[in-house]
Design a protein around this motif. Structure first.
Motif, PDB file in Angstrom:
ATOM      1  N   PHE A  13       1.237   4.503  -2.173  1.00  0.00           N
ATOM      2  CA  PHE A  13       0.081   3.782  -1.654  1.00  0.00           C
ATOM      3  C   PHE A  13      -0.549   4.528  -0.491  1.00  0.00           C
ATOM      4  CE2 PHE A  13      -1.786   0.713   1.308  1.00  0.00           C
ATOM      5  CZ  PHE A  13      -2.707   0.098   0.477  1.00  0.00           C
ATOM      6  N   ASP A  14      -1.879   4.568  -0.494  1.00  0.00           N
ATOM      7  CA  ASP A  14      -2.648   5.211   0.568  1.00  0.00           C
ATOM      8  C   ASP A  14      -3.771   4.258   0.964  1.00  0.00           C
ATOM      9  OD1 ASP A  14      -5.176   6.856   1.350  1.00  0.00           O
ATOM     10  OD2 ASP A  14      -3.503   8.238   1.689  1.00  0.00           O
ATOM     11  N   GLU A  15      -3.788   3.858   2.220  1.00  0.00           N
ATOM     12  CA  GLU A  15      -4.745   2.867   2.706  1.00  0.00           C
ATOM     13  C   GLU A  15      -6.195   3.323   2.551  1.00  0.00           C
ATOM     14  OE1 GLU A  15      -6.196  -0.644   4.010  1.00  0.00           O
ATOM     15  OE2 GLU A  15      -4.056  -0.260   3.734  1.00  0.00           O
ATOM     16  N   GLU A  16      -6.477   4.591   2.832  1.00  0.00           N
ATOM     17  CA  GLU A  16      -7.850   5.095   2.736  1.00  0.00           C
ATOM     18  C   GLU A  16      -8.365   5.055   1.304  1.00  0.00           C
ATOM     19  OE1 GLU A  16      -9.927   5.979   5.350  1.00  0.00           O
ATOM     20  OE2 GLU A  16      -8.312   5.017   6.449  1.00  0.00           O
ATOM     21  N   VAL A  17      -7.540   5.448   0.370  1.00  0.00           N
ATOM     22  CA  VAL A  17      -7.924   5.406  -1.046  1.00  0.00           C
ATOM     23  C   VAL A  17      -8.107   3.946  -1.468  1.00  0.00           C
ATOM     24  CG1 VAL A  17      -7.144   5.915  -3.403  1.00  0.00           C
ATOM     25  CG2 VAL A  17      -6.799   7.603  -1.571  1.00  0.00           C
ATOM     26  N   TYR A  18      -7.167   3.108  -1.095  1.00  0.00           N
ATOM     27  CA  TYR A  18      -7.229   1.693  -1.459  1.00  0.00           C
ATOM     28  C   TYR A  18      -8.528   1.041  -0.955  1.00  0.00           C
ATOM     29  CZ  TYR A  18      -6.208  -3.273  -1.643  1.00  0.00           C
ATOM     30  OH  TYR A  18      -6.295  -4.620  -1.887  1.00  0.00           O
ATOM     31  N   ARG A  19      -8.868   1.279   0.287  1.00  0.00           N
ATOM     32  CA  ARG A  19     -10.073   0.665   0.870  1.00  0.00           C
ATOM     33  C   ARG A  19     -11.327   1.024   0.084  1.00  0.00           C
ATOM     34  NH1 ARG A  19     -12.353   1.744   5.240  1.00  0.00           N
ATOM     35  NH2 ARG A  19     -11.401   3.707   5.792  1.00  0.00           N
ATOM     36  N   ARG A  20     -11.439   2.281  -0.310  1.00  0.00           N
ATOM     37  CA  ARG A  20     -12.641   2.712  -1.028  1.00  0.00           C
ATOM     38  C   ARG A  20     -12.688   2.130  -2.442  1.00  0.00           C
ATOM     39  NH1 ARG A  20     -11.371   6.240   2.857  1.00  0.00           N
ATOM     40  NH2 ARG A  20     -13.026   7.351   3.950  1.00  0.00           N
ATOM     41  N   ILE A  21     -11.552   2.109  -3.111  1.00  0.00           N
ATOM     42  CA  ILE A  21     -11.532   1.545  -4.467  1.00  0.00           C
ATOM     43  C   ILE A  21     -11.759   0.032  -4.416  1.00  0.00           C
ATOM     44  CG2 ILE A  21     -10.063   1.132  -6.480  1.00  0.00           C
ATOM     45  CD1 ILE A  21      -8.927   3.972  -6.049  1.00  0.00           C
ATOM     46  N   ALA A  22     -11.154  -0.643  -3.446  1.00  0.00           N
ATOM     47  CA  ALA A  22     -11.358  -2.090  -3.299  1.00  0.00           C
ATOM     48  C   ALA A  22     -12.829  -2.398  -3.021  1.00  0.00           C
ATOM     49  CB  ALA A  22     -10.470  -2.643  -2.192  1.00  0.00           C
ATOM     50  N   ALA A  23     -13.481  -1.566  -2.213  1.00  0.00           N
ATOM     51  CA  ALA A  23     -14.905  -1.772  -1.927  1.00  0.00           C
ATOM     52  C   ALA A  23     -15.732  -1.622  -3.205  1.00  0.00           C
ATOM     53  CB  ALA A  23     -15.381  -0.790  -0.858  1.00  0.00           C
ATOM     54  N   ALA A  24     -15.361  -0.688  -4.054  1.00  0.00           N
ATOM     55  CA  ALA A  24     -16.082  -0.511  -5.320  1.00  0.00           C
ATOM     56  C   ALA A  24     -15.876  -1.722  -6.225  1.00  0.00           C
ATOM     57  CB  ALA A  24     -15.623   0.770  -6.019  1.00  0.00           C
ATOM     58  N   ILE A  25     -14.653  -2.233  -6.275  1.00  0.00           N
ATOM     59  CA  ILE A  25     -14.361  -3.406  -7.102  1.00  0.00           C
ATOM     60  C   ILE A  25     -15.168  -4.617  -6.631  1.00  0.00           C
ATOM     61  CG2 ILE A  25     -12.535  -5.092  -7.640  1.00  0.00           C
ATOM     62  CD1 ILE A  25     -10.602  -2.683  -7.815  1.00  0.00           C
ATOM     63  N   ASP A  26     -15.491  -4.678  -5.339  1.00  0.00           N
ATOM     64  CA  ASP A  26     -16.255  -5.788  -4.775  1.00  0.00           C
ATOM     65  C   ASP A  26     -17.757  -5.501  -4.660  1.00  0.00           C
ATOM     66  OD1 ASP A  26     -14.083  -7.496  -4.487  1.00  0.00           O
ATOM     67  OD2 ASP A  26     -13.603  -6.762  -2.485  1.00  0.00           O
TER      68      ASP A  26
END
Length: 195
Positions: free
Chosen positions: A129-142
C-alpha cells in the motif's frame, strides 16, 4: 520443499506496445522463450511472453488493452537478483518511475490524459500500500466524469489493495452509471489478491 518466488514492481513502459524492442533484446542475449500467449483483448491482456534469463530468474512482458500500456516484470527465487535485474531493465527500456507515474496524473491537462495516467499509475502501483497512489486513484473513482471513474475502477485491478474494497463496494452500489456499478463489482470481487 517450498521455494519462495519474488516479483519486481511492474515496469510500465513508454508505449502501448514495446514488444519488438523487448523481443529483440531477449533474442540477442539468447534468453529462452518459455511462454507466448495471446488472449482475447476483451479480457484485457492481449499478449504475454516470458523468457528464462537464468535458472530461477524469468522476465515477463505483458500488453494490456484496457490500459493501452505494456509492462515488464521480473520473477525469481532470489530477491536481490530480481530487484537488480528489474533496475537494469527499467533503465534500459525507460520504464516510468513511481514518481513519474504520480507526476503524470498531477500534470494531466485533459480528462483523457488524466484517465490514461490513472490507469498507468494503477498498473505501476507497488505491491505494498502507498498513500500517494491510493489518494490519486480514490480521487479518480470519486470524479465527476464517467470515463475518469472507469479508469479509477480499473486502475485498482493490479494492486488489489484491500483499502480499495470499500470504494469499489460503494461504486458498485451507488454509481449513477449502471455499467460502472457492474465493473466495480467485477473488479471488487478480485480485491485483496495479488497479480
Amino acid at each position: 520443499m517450498t521455494v519462495d518466488v519474488f516479483r519486481s514492481r511492474r515496469l510500465v513502459l513508454p508505449g502501448p506496445s514495446e514488444l519488438p524492442a523487448v523481443a529483440d533484446f531477449a533474442s540477442r542475449r539468447g534468453f529462452k522463450l518459455i511462454r507466448d500467449a495471446t488472449s482475447d483483448p476483451r479480457f484485457g491482456v492481449t499478449r504475454e511472453l516470458a523468457w528464462e534469463l537464468d535458472p530461477g530468474l524469468e522476465l515477463y512482458y505483458v500488453e494490456e488493452t484496457k490500459m493501452a500500456s505494456c509492462f515488464l516484470q521480473v520473477e525469481g527465487d532470489d530477491k536481490e537478483d530480481v530487484n537488480e535485474t528489474a533496475d537494469l531493465l527499467a533503465e534500459l527500456f525507460r520504464a516510468a518511475s513511481p514518481e513519474r507515474l504520480l507526476d503524470d496524473v498531477d500534470s494531466a491537462a485533459t480528462a483523457e490524459q488524466y484517465a490514461s495516467a490513472i490507469l498507468r499509475l494503477g498498473l505501476g502501483a507497488p505491491a505494498a500500500f502507498d498513500e500517494e497512489v491510493y489518494r490519486r486513484i480514490a480521487a479518480a473513482i470519486d470524479a465527476d466524469g464517467a470515463d475518469i471513474r472507469r479508469a479509477g475502477i480499473w486502475s485498482t485491478a493490479f494492486s488489489r489493495w484491500p483499502e480499495f474494497g470499500e470504494l469499489l463496494e460503494r461504486v458498485a452500489a451507488t454509481d449513477e452509471v449502471p455499467e460502472l456499478r457492474r465493473e466495480a463489482a467485477i473488479v471488487g470481487q478480485f480485491e485483496g489478491g495479488r497479480s
